[in-house]
Design a protein around this motif. Structure first.
Motif, short mmCIF file in Angstrom:
data_model
loop_
_atom_site.label_atom_id
_atom_site.label_comp_id
_atom_site.label_asym_id
_atom_site.label_seq_id
_atom_site.Cartn_x
_atom_site.Cartn_y
_atom_site.Cartn_z
N HIS A 156 69.48 -18.17 -40.72
CA HIS A 156 68.13 -17.65 -40.87
C HIS A 156 67.15 -18.81 -40.99
CE1 HIS A 156 70.09 -13.79 -41.71
NE2 HIS A 156 70.89 -14.48 -42.50
N GLU A 157 66.19 -18.85 -40.11
CA GLU A 157 65.23 -19.95 -40.09
C GLU A 157 64.54 -20.14 -41.43
OE1 GLU A 157 61.16 -21.26 -37.64
OE2 GLU A 157 62.32 -19.50 -37.03
N GLU A 158 64.24 -19.03 -42.09
CA GLU A 158 63.52 -19.09 -43.37
C GLU A 158 64.34 -19.75 -44.47
OE1 GLU A 158 62.02 -15.68 -40.96
OE2 GLU A 158 63.99 -16.45 -41.54
N LEU A 159 65.65 -19.79 -44.32
CA LEU A 159 66.53 -20.33 -45.36
C LEU A 159 67.14 -21.68 -45.00
CD1 LEU A 159 68.36 -17.01 -46.34
CD2 LEU A 159 66.53 -18.17 -47.60
N ALA A 160 66.76 -22.23 -43.86
CA ALA A 160 67.28 -23.54 -43.43
C ALA A 160 66.41 -24.66 -44.02
CB ALA A 160 67.30 -23.62 -41.92
N ASN A 161 67.04 -25.80 -44.27
CA ASN A 161 66.33 -26.99 -44.77
C ASN A 161 65.52 -26.68 -46.03
OD1 ASN A 161 67.16 -28.64 -42.50
ND2 ASN A 161 65.71 -27.44 -41.30
N ILE A 162 66.18 -26.01 -46.96
CA ILE A 162 65.48 -25.54 -48.15
C ILE A 162 65.98 -26.19 -49.45
CG2 ILE A 162 67.03 -23.59 -48.67
CD1 ILE A 162 64.51 -21.88 -49.08
N GLU A 163 67.19 -26.74 -49.43
CA GLU A 163 67.76 -27.32 -50.66
C GLU A 163 67.12 -28.67 -50.99
OE1 GLU A 163 69.81 -24.05 -50.25
OE2 GLU A 163 70.40 -25.53 -48.75
N LYS A 164 66.99 -28.92 -52.29
CA LYS A 164 66.54 -30.21 -52.80
C LYS A 164 67.70 -31.03 -53.35
CE LYS A 164 62.07 -30.02 -52.15
NZ LYS A 164 61.36 -31.01 -51.31
N ARG A 165 68.83 -30.34 -53.60
CA ARG A 165 69.98 -31.03 -54.20
C ARG A 165 71.19 -30.91 -53.30
NH1 ARG A 165 70.20 -30.34 -60.66
NH2 ARG A 165 71.99 -31.68 -60.17
N ALA A 166 71.83 -32.05 -53.05
CA ALA A 166 72.98 -32.07 -52.16
C ALA A 166 74.28 -31.69 -52.88
CB ALA A 166 73.14 -33.45 -51.53
N ASP A 167 74.26 -31.74 -54.22
CA ASP A 167 75.48 -31.47 -54.98
C ASP A 167 75.62 -29.98 -55.26
OD1 ASP A 167 73.14 -31.76 -56.55
OD2 ASP A 167 74.32 -31.96 -58.37
N SER A 168 75.72 -29.21 -54.20
CA SER A 168 75.76 -27.75 -54.35
C SER A 168 76.75 -27.13 -53.39
CB SER A 168 74.38 -27.14 -54.06
OG SER A 168 73.36 -27.75 -54.79
N GLU A 222 82.22 -8.59 -46.39
CA GLU A 222 82.04 -9.12 -45.03
C GLU A 222 80.62 -9.63 -44.79
OE1 GLU A 222 81.89 -4.54 -44.75
OE2 GLU A 222 83.01 -6.09 -45.84
N ASN A 223 79.71 -9.33 -45.73
CA ASN A 223 78.33 -9.79 -45.58
C ASN A 223 78.01 -10.97 -46.48
OD1 ASN A 223 77.77 -7.76 -43.71
ND2 ASN A 223 77.20 -6.30 -45.30
N ILE A 224 79.06 -11.61 -46.99
CA ILE A 224 78.89 -12.79 -47.84
C ILE A 224 79.49 -13.98 -47.11
CG2 ILE A 224 79.48 -13.86 -50.04
CD1 ILE A 224 79.77 -11.00 -51.17
N ALA A 225 78.70 -15.05 -46.97
CA ALA A 225 79.16 -16.21 -46.20
C ALA A 225 78.83 -17.51 -46.93
CB ALA A 225 78.50 -16.22 -44.83
N VAL A 226 79.72 -18.48 -46.76
CA VAL A 226 79.48 -19.82 -47.29
C VAL A 226 78.70 -20.60 -46.24
CG1 VAL A 226 80.54 -21.95 -48.11
CG2 VAL A 226 81.62 -19.75 -48.62
N GLU A 227 77.64 -21.26 -46.67
CA GLU A 227 76.81 -22.05 -45.75
C GLU A 227 76.77 -23.50 -46.21
OE1 GLU A 227 75.67 -20.93 -43.04
OE2 GLU A 227 75.78 -18.74 -43.30
N GLY A 228 76.43 -24.39 -45.30
CA GLY A 228 76.27 -25.79 -45.64
C GLY A 228 74.91 -26.05 -46.26
N ILE A 229 74.78 -27.18 -46.91
CA ILE A 229 73.49 -27.57 -47.47
C ILE A 229 72.44 -27.61 -46.36
CG2 ILE A 229 72.20 -29.45 -48.58
CD1 ILE A 229 74.03 -28.10 -50.51
N ASN A 230 71.33 -26.92 -46.58
CA ASN A 230 70.20 -26.87 -45.65
C ASN A 230 70.56 -26.27 -44.29
OD1 ASN A 230 68.15 -27.97 -47.33
ND2 ASN A 230 69.07 -29.99 -47.07
N SER A 231 71.67 -25.58 -44.24
CA SER A 231 72.08 -24.93 -42.99
C SER A 231 72.12 -23.42 -43.19
CB SER A 231 73.47 -25.43 -42.58
OG SER A 231 73.94 -24.74 -41.44
N SER A 232 71.53 -22.69 -42.24
CA SER A 232 71.51 -21.23 -42.34
C SER A 232 71.29 -20.62 -40.96
CB SER A 232 70.39 -20.77 -43.28
OG SER A 232 70.32 -19.35 -43.33
#
Length: 221
Positions: free
Chosen positions: A202-214, A190-200
């Protein structure tokens, strides 16, 4: 019984061997890591940073030719104490580990995360790869442009290149498989979630990806 005993002794020997092999690196960085933990309100660790050095993060890689804060082989563990990390991030790293190495890394992540700490994993998705093979629309994918792979002669060649990457890729995950292994490593389903690219959340984990194919999964301890 003899077989079980031999397996136990082999696992015990391998564990001791790993501890001995990684001890020098852990000793070298022990003081630095202790200082980071002491002086940081939030400890953020970027695993296998490659050329994507992130300011404000502790960047770890085993490549001497890239900028790092800690030079360390992540197949030997994560050189942080138990319950000392708030955020742990890695992008297109887990597929370069074998099935067993990937699981050990997940267990290490669970160990070093504080309660309510978060690991975010961005990885190439097996289901997406299969879908692009079946639909034969792989040339529309971001990664093709990134590495200029338009010359690939067929979708079969494309599929093999992705899975193998000249031996660089060792195990491909789907979202379902990633979640399954994270649960086995100690995280609660229940503590595992699918997130969108650069979406979180948690502020610290948002806008962090360099690759869109993930595909992106976050696991909270």
């Amino acid at each position: 019984m003899k077989t079980k005993k031999k397996k136990f002794l082999r696992r015990w020997f391998e564990d001791i061997k790993t501890r001995i092999e990684t001890l020098p690196g852990k000793i070298v960085y022990a003081k630095k890591i202790a200082g980071i933990i002491k002086n940081s309100e939030i400890v953020k660790v970027h695993v296998a940073c490659g050329r994507n050095y992130k300011n404000g993060w502790v960047n770890i890689d085993n490549n001497k030719n890239v900028k790092t804060d800690i030079l360390f082989d992540m197949t030997k563990g994560i050189p942080f104490p138990d319950r000392s990390v708030d955020f742990l991030y890695n992008e297109h790293f887990i597929e370069h580990l074998s099935y067993e190495e990937g699981f050990e890394f997940m267990k290490e992540a669970f160990r070093v995360l504080k309660p309510n700490g978060v690991m975010r994993i961005a990885f190439p998705d097996l289901d997406s790869l299969i879908d692009s093979y079946i639909k034969d629309n792989w040339k529309e994918k971001e990664w093709v442009k990134l590495i200029d792979a338009y010359w690939y002669p067929s979708r079969c060649f494309m599929f093999n290149e992705n899975i193998r990457e000249n031996g660089g890729h060792k195990y491909f995950y789907s979202v379902e498989e990633m979640a399954r292994r994270l649960v086995e490593a100690g995280f609660q389903k229940e503590n595992i979630a699918v997130e969108g690219i650069n979406s979180s959340k948690h502020e610290e984990l948002a806008n962090i990806e360099k690759r869109a194919d993930s595909s992106v999964v976050e696991a909270v301890k």
